[in-house]
Enzyme design. Structure first.
Site, PDB file in Angstrom:
ATOM      1  N   HIS A 163       6.911 -25.808   6.051  1.00  0.00           N
ATOM      2  CA  HIS A 163       6.870 -27.176   4.794  1.00  0.00           C
ATOM      3  C   HIS A 163       6.008 -26.610   4.004  1.00  0.00           C
ATOM      4  O   HIS A 163       5.145 -28.015   3.509  1.00  0.00           O
ATOM      5  CB  HIS A 163       4.619 -27.628   6.263  1.00  0.00           C
ATOM      6  CG  HIS A 163       5.558 -27.442   7.708  1.00  0.00           C
ATOM      7  ND1 HIS A 163       6.021 -29.144   7.869  1.00  0.00           N
ATOM      8  CD2 HIS A 163       6.022 -27.139   8.667  1.00  0.00           C
ATOM      9  CE1 HIS A 163       6.655 -29.211   8.981  1.00  0.00           C
ATOM     10  NE2 HIS A 163       6.606 -28.004   9.715  1.00  0.00           N
ATOM     11  N   LYS A 196     -14.257   0.178  -4.434  1.00  0.00           N
ATOM     12  CA  LYS A 196     -14.394   0.832  -3.633  1.00  0.00           C
ATOM     13  C   LYS A 196     -15.740   1.640  -5.000  1.00  0.00           C
ATOM     14  O   LYS A 196     -17.185   0.824  -3.745  1.00  0.00           O
ATOM     15  CB  LYS A 196     -14.369   1.207  -2.550  1.00  0.00           C
ATOM     16  CG  LYS A 196     -13.678   0.509  -0.939  1.00  0.00           C
ATOM     17  CD  LYS A 196     -13.057   1.455  -0.060  1.00  0.00           C
ATOM     18  CE  LYS A 196     -12.319   0.843   1.043  1.00  0.00           C
ATOM     19  NZ  LYS A 196     -11.858   1.235   1.881  1.00  0.00           N
ATOM     20  N   GLU A 250       0.683  -0.787   0.160  1.00  0.00           N
ATOM     21  CA  GLU A 250       0.491  -0.045   0.120  1.00  0.00           C
ATOM     22  C   GLU A 250       0.725   0.880   0.230  1.00  0.00           C
ATOM     23  O   GLU A 250       0.329   2.294  -0.717  1.00  0.00           O
ATOM     24  CB  GLU A 250      -0.891   0.090   1.644  1.00  0.00           C
ATOM     25  CG  GLU A 250      -2.325  -1.381   1.316  1.00  0.00           C
ATOM     26  CD  GLU A 250      -3.260  -1.240   2.275  1.00  0.00           C
ATOM     27  OE1 GLU A 250      -3.766  -0.277   2.415  1.00  0.00           O
ATOM     28  OE2 GLU A 250      -3.671  -1.894   2.640  1.00  0.00           O
TER      29      GLU A 250
HETATM   30  O1  PA5 Z   1      -5.040   1.051   4.345  1.00  0.00           O
HETATM   31  C1  PA5 Z   1      -6.288   1.394   3.256  1.00  0.00           C
HETATM   32  O2  PA5 Z   1      -6.493   2.512   3.351  1.00  0.00           O
HETATM   33  C2  PA5 Z   1      -6.829   0.504   3.248  1.00  0.00           C
HETATM   34  O3  PA5 Z   1      -6.187  -1.009   3.280  1.00  0.00           O
HETATM   35  C3  PA5 Z   1      -8.080   0.140   3.898  1.00  0.00           C
HETATM   36  O4  PA5 Z   1      -7.534   0.275   5.490  1.00  0.00           O
HETATM   37  C4  PA5 Z   1      -9.647  -1.148   3.786  1.00  0.00           C
HETATM   38  O5  PA5 Z   1      -9.481  -0.323   2.367  1.00  0.00           O
HETATM   39  C5  PA5 Z   1     -10.556  -0.867   5.143  1.00  0.00           C
HETATM   40  O6  PA5 Z   1     -10.912   0.759   4.952  1.00  0.00           O
HETATM   41  P1  PA5 Z   1     -11.209   1.111   6.370  1.00  0.00           P
HETATM   42  O7  PA5 Z   1     -10.303   1.140   7.130  1.00  0.00           O
HETATM   43  O8  PA5 Z   1     -12.092   2.529   6.224  1.00  0.00           O
HETATM   44  O9  PA5 Z   1     -12.372   0.652   6.573  1.00  0.00           O
END
Ligand code: PA5
Length: 364
Positions: free
Chosen positions: A248, A342, A232
């Site tokens: 394993h 999303k 990310e």
């Molecule tokens: O780190 C991120 O931006 C994502 O992995 C979000 O955490 C994920 O899309 C879920 O969104 P939220 O944390 O707002 O529920």
């Protein structure tokens, strides 16, 4: 860059998260409607419901809880909660934005089944629905990237367990973790040169290869967190696994031709597992793949408690993923593909509309 500020302030965020969580009031009995009453008493199991950066606090909690929480604890990344969840289950719904459809769907399922639901969010639809139904909620500060809000997505979970009698006597451990994070911060900030900065060194080592991050039984969550931070923040693919399981399966993958395996750099997260068999495994596994990987590096923890050890390693790798983003010329805070999916899904699944209708029906 804003992202550097988020990670620089991490120790203070943990302090703030602790204070916010401690202000939470969990009622003994919550009458949501004439038909739906919830009794908040010592739970028989715990489910942490969330996705991505909001779910990972659950994985860290699970590793930490191995030696201290006497009931089963699972992380649920799904639209639905398991069939066994009911009035004796504590369900903590975690969504930084409060708008993630899988989390909202699992949340309303938990509410309908009479689970002891607590929410952790900075706002959005989740906060709105909690207010409507009187569901206890830890409110987080807004304006952060979810994954950078890890302090707020982990400490409230621990405090909720404490408030419901599942853990006790943890103050010293929480304070030690914050203290250790302060020390790590002084080492990994941008002002410190690469020769003395473990995060910069790690980023440099990873910059021309594919990271493979291996944890042990206390750093399963940290290994997963590290992989997803590379995904990310650095916008790169990465792999992760943990001992003893990887002995394993993954180890056979290292039998692939060396031209292929030489693309991968292995990062061993050597946390807190002092058991002789685990130390030996880590060393033997490292030696087995030493000639096959491009490089092997080890990250060692600081502190004496499990929490400090886990979080110190997490902090070093988190910050490395930011430096890796800088080396790659990408914005660590951007989430273009996540946002696109999303919105494409939200337009078609209508899950959120359905969740709102469910709440109307419960309160009717
Ligand atoms: O780190 C991120 O931006 C994502 O992995 C979000 O955490 C994920 O899309 C879920 O969104 P939220 O944390 O707002 O529920």
């Amino acid at each position: 860059m804003n992202s550097v500020k988020f990670w620089r302030d991490l120790p203070e965020q943990f302090e703030d998260a602790l204070q916010r969580a401690r202000r939470l009031e969990i009622p003994g009995r919550l009458q949501i409607s004439s038909r739906l009453v919830v009794n908040y008493a010592k739970p028989q199991e715990v489910l942490i419901v969330g996705m991505g950066g909001s779910a990972i606090g659950g994985d860290l909690l699970k590793d930490w809880a191995l030696g201290s929480v006497a009931v089963p604890l699972e992380v649920c990344r799904d639209y639905h909660i398991p069939i066994y969840a009911g009035s004796k289950s504590l369900v903590i719904a975690v969504s930084y934005s409060g708008d993630t459809e899988e989390t909202l769907s699992a949340f309303i399922e938990a509410v309908s089944r009479g689970c002891m639901v607590v929410a952790v969010t900075s706002g959005g639809i989740l906060a709105y629905l909690c207010r409507r139904m009187g569901i206890p909620m830890v409110e987080l500060p807004g304006g952060m990237v979810p994954r950078s809000a890890i302090a707020y997505l982990l400490f409230p979970l621990i405090v909720v367990l404490e408030k419901l009698g599942l853990v006790s006597g943890i103050e010293g451990e929480l304070q030690e973790a914050i203290e250790i994070l302060r020390r790590i911060r002084d080492e990994v900030v941008p002002e410190v040169p690469i020769t003395k900065n473990r995060s910069k060194r790690l980023a440099a080592v990873l910059s021309d290869s594919i990271p493979v991050i291996y944890g042990d039984r206390f750093s399963r969550g940290v290994a997963l967190r590290s992989r997803t931070q590379v995904n990310e923040n650095s916008k790169l693919l990465a792999l992760s696994g943990f001992l003893p399981e990887l002995d394993h399966n993954d180890v056979l993958g290292w039998e692939a031709p060396v031209e292929y395996t030489k693309r991968f750099t292995v990062v061993f997260l050597r946390t807190a597992d002092d058991a002789q068999e685990m130390k030996l495994r880590a060393e033997l596994t490292r030696d087995l793949i030493a000639d096959k990987a491009k490089r092997i590096v080890e990250v060692f923890p600081e502190g004496s408690s499990l929490l400090a050890k886990m979080l110190s390693i997490m902090y070093i790798v988190d910050v490395a993923s930011i430096y890796l983003a800088v080396l790659n010329g990408v914005d660590p805070t951007a989430t273009t593909s996540i946002n696109k999916l999303k919105s494409q899904l939200g337009d078609r699944t209508k899950v959120i509309d359905h969740v709102k209708k469910e709440v109307d029906a419960i309160l009717d």
